[in-house]
Design a protein around this motif. Sequence first.
Motif, short mmCIF file in Angstrom:
data_model
loop_
_atom_site.label_atom_id
_atom_site.label_comp_id
_atom_site.label_asym_id
_atom_site.label_seq_id
_atom_site.Cartn_x
_atom_site.Cartn_y
_atom_site.Cartn_z
N ASP A 421 0.84 -1.19 -0.02
CA ASP A 421 -0.03 0.03 0.09
C ASP A 421 0.96 1.17 0.07
OD1 ASP A 421 -2.27 -1.63 0.16
OD2 ASP A 421 -2.34 -1.45 2.19
N GLY A 422 2.01 1.09 0.34
CA GLY A 422 3.11 2.21 0.43
C GLY A 422 2.79 2.88 1.64
N MET A 423 4.10 3.79 1.76
CA MET A 423 4.09 4.68 3.32
C MET A 423 2.95 5.29 3.22
SD MET A 423 7.13 6.95 4.69
CE MET A 423 8.49 5.75 4.38
N LEU A 585 2.46 25.53 -2.11
CA LEU A 585 3.55 25.74 -3.13
C LEU A 585 4.98 25.39 -2.46
CD1 LEU A 585 1.89 28.63 -5.06
CD2 LEU A 585 2.60 26.42 -5.90
N TYR A 586 4.87 26.00 -1.47
CA TYR A 586 6.22 25.73 -0.65
C TYR A 586 6.62 24.49 -0.23
CZ TYR A 586 9.88 26.37 3.05
OH TYR A 586 11.06 26.47 3.90
N TYR A 587 5.49 23.85 0.17
CA TYR A 587 5.86 22.42 0.68
C TYR A 587 6.34 21.63 -0.72
CZ TYR A 587 4.98 17.59 2.02
OH TYR A 587 5.18 16.22 2.34
N GLU A 588 5.67 21.91 -1.85
CA GLU A 588 6.03 21.13 -3.05
C GLU A 588 7.33 21.47 -3.36
OE1 GLU A 588 3.73 20.50 -7.36
OE2 GLU A 588 3.74 22.55 -6.46
N LYS A 597 10.51 13.08 -1.70
CA LYS A 597 10.18 12.13 -0.51
C LYS A 597 9.51 13.05 0.54
CE LYS A 597 12.14 8.63 -1.96
NZ LYS A 597 11.70 7.24 -2.32
N ASP A 598 8.04 12.83 0.92
CA ASP A 598 7.66 13.62 1.57
C ASP A 598 8.10 13.39 3.01
OD1 ASP A 598 4.70 14.45 0.71
OD2 ASP A 598 4.54 12.46 -0.13
N LEU A 599 8.63 12.46 3.56
CA LEU A 599 9.37 12.31 4.90
C LEU A 599 10.28 13.47 4.97
CD1 LEU A 599 9.88 10.95 7.50
CD2 LEU A 599 11.54 9.56 6.55
N TYR A 600 11.29 13.67 3.98
CA TYR A 600 12.20 14.73 3.95
C TYR A 600 11.77 16.27 3.98
CZ TYR A 600 15.23 10.67 3.31
OH TYR A 600 15.80 9.30 3.13
N ALA A 601 10.62 16.00 3.19
CA ALA A 601 9.73 17.36 3.11
C ALA A 601 9.30 17.98 4.23
CB ALA A 601 9.04 17.48 1.89
#
Length: 654
Positions: A421-423, A585-588, A597-601
């Motif tokens: 299912d992914g992280m 936008l900043y998060y992207e 990688k969302d974890l690093y973001a």
Amino acid sequence: MRRRRQKYDIYIFIFSAVLLVGYLAYNKFSSEDRGITAYQSALESYKASDFEKAYYKFGKVPSSSSLKEPALFRQARCATNMGKKELAVRKYNKIAQSGSKSSIVPISEYNMANLMLELKDNGAKKHFQHIINKYPTSDYATASEYFLGVIAVNNLPKNEKRKQKAIENSAISFKNYIRKAPDGRYAIKSAEELQKLGLKFNNYDNLLIAKVYYENGDFEKAKDYLNKTTLAVSWTDFAKNEYKLGNNDKVKYYTETGLKDYADGAVEKEVFEVIDNYLKISSSRTAGINYLASQGYKSTGADYIDYMNCSEVVPSNAKEACFRTLYEKYPNGQFSADALYNLFMTKYLQKKYFEAQRLGYLHLKKFPNVKSSPAVVYFMGKISNKLKHYESANEYYKKTIADYPDSYYAFRANYNLYKADGMFPFESLVNKTVAFPYKKSMENNLVIKLALLKDYDLVEELCKRDKFIQSWIAYQKGDYTISAILARNAMEEMAVKPPFNDLRWRLIYPLHYYNDITKYRNNNNPVILQAILKEESHFNPFAGSSVGAGGLMQLMPATYKEVTNNHGIKGDIFNPESNIQAGSLYYESLKKVLGNKDLYAISAYNGGIGSVTNWFSKLIYSDTDEFVEQIPYSETKNYVKKVLRTYWVYGNIY
């Protein structure tokens, strides 16, 4: 013929019984419907301050309606507002004498006793005493202590011996009130009345009065009464009061002297507060911890100092030895579970899995439900996996989810069980409204009916100690931040968490601004953005931080200006829509730089992109868990875990 007649009589009896049951059922439902209609109409008049009309309409609620009791209560309130105190007393008394077990009864008797006191009715004393005896843990019992003291003072006998006895009884009542509610509505008045009695105060009496002034913000008066006590009894109060007065030298003196000579027997919570204040006024937190740790204190608070020393001051290569010493020194202390957990994690990161496993078994046996328990259970699963005990690993992962369902480690355990299912298995949410928190479990409760009728004031009064209901009322009033925090605190107090379909979860995790998030999601997962928004601002569009960040997504002004200028976004930083748009936008942009990688973001959103890229080269890690557990900034490490936990819970609720 006789048999036929008997059979006919039986049919007639059954038919009559059915008719009677039908009539009673119809009458019951009819009276309930009439009661609801009458109550709604009366409440509208009450809210419009037309108390005479409201009184009349509340009287139309049928006696057989479940709303009759609150209708009587509202009639009493109407009568009070119209200045008809005797009439209000009669209405309250009708409730008090009803034999009902509802929470309206103690409120009614308390209100009645107060009105009787105003009317100089001697029966007030009996009712205040009855409230104390029958509802001893209620707020009304606490307030009744004050009024018993007032009644005693206002009715002193002429006989000297009896007069002295009455004075002593009134002093007991005032002291009882102060002990239970030093910051209460009548605390200052109780302290003032005590002082008028002319009694000789001992150390504890003076300390009691000092606490009243401290809790009510009059620190100079608190100091006057503290000076009448001894340091052995009051050193923590001296230290806390001088901190409020800004006398830092005295704070240091009282803290160091108290820890050295008087800490044994002191209240642990107060000692910790004194130590925290001491560190705030030190040249630096590290310097303050260093100094206190060097003094070798052995009484209350010593374990707290040692724990902070291990956690914040001791260098990485010495932490293991420090935590081992802490655990051996205080094996059953408040910080022993965390010390053992740190030793466990050290061995895990050193890849000494058998040693880590032994410590894990010990932790789970000694500390089955502490803050570090979810992490230990989860990593025991990781260890089992490393040792190729795959069935055991899966059992630990399942236990993490079952026992600690709303934890960050449940999120990680789910990934290890269902990697296909992914992280991040949740990519969208189904909107559900925030409902009254007990609708499913208390279907016919009076509070439910009052809530549906929007009689929020009475619901709030009836449920003062239920934080979930207080949260719901705050939500109805639009105080979304307060609502979420109240519900969160209430859930944290629960040893066993309810399933995610329980309505109480929605109060902690409402879907505020989710439509805007999905509108401006860009290439982001909207559930992650929802989690970030909640943890950053708790839905307060005007939130600000100590470093200057602002708005729902807590963006720094320079960042906000750069993003909005580059993308032609209008609106200031506190505008919800433009703040969410800029935050997305900043998060992207962070994610693009960090390998998508969302974890690093998420880590960079809090700790800064420079820090995260620096950790890539400095940290030694082989998977996500090892990276997160070794993030050097404790604030960022906790932030990552909070956001991912919130993401996980949102997904399970919606």
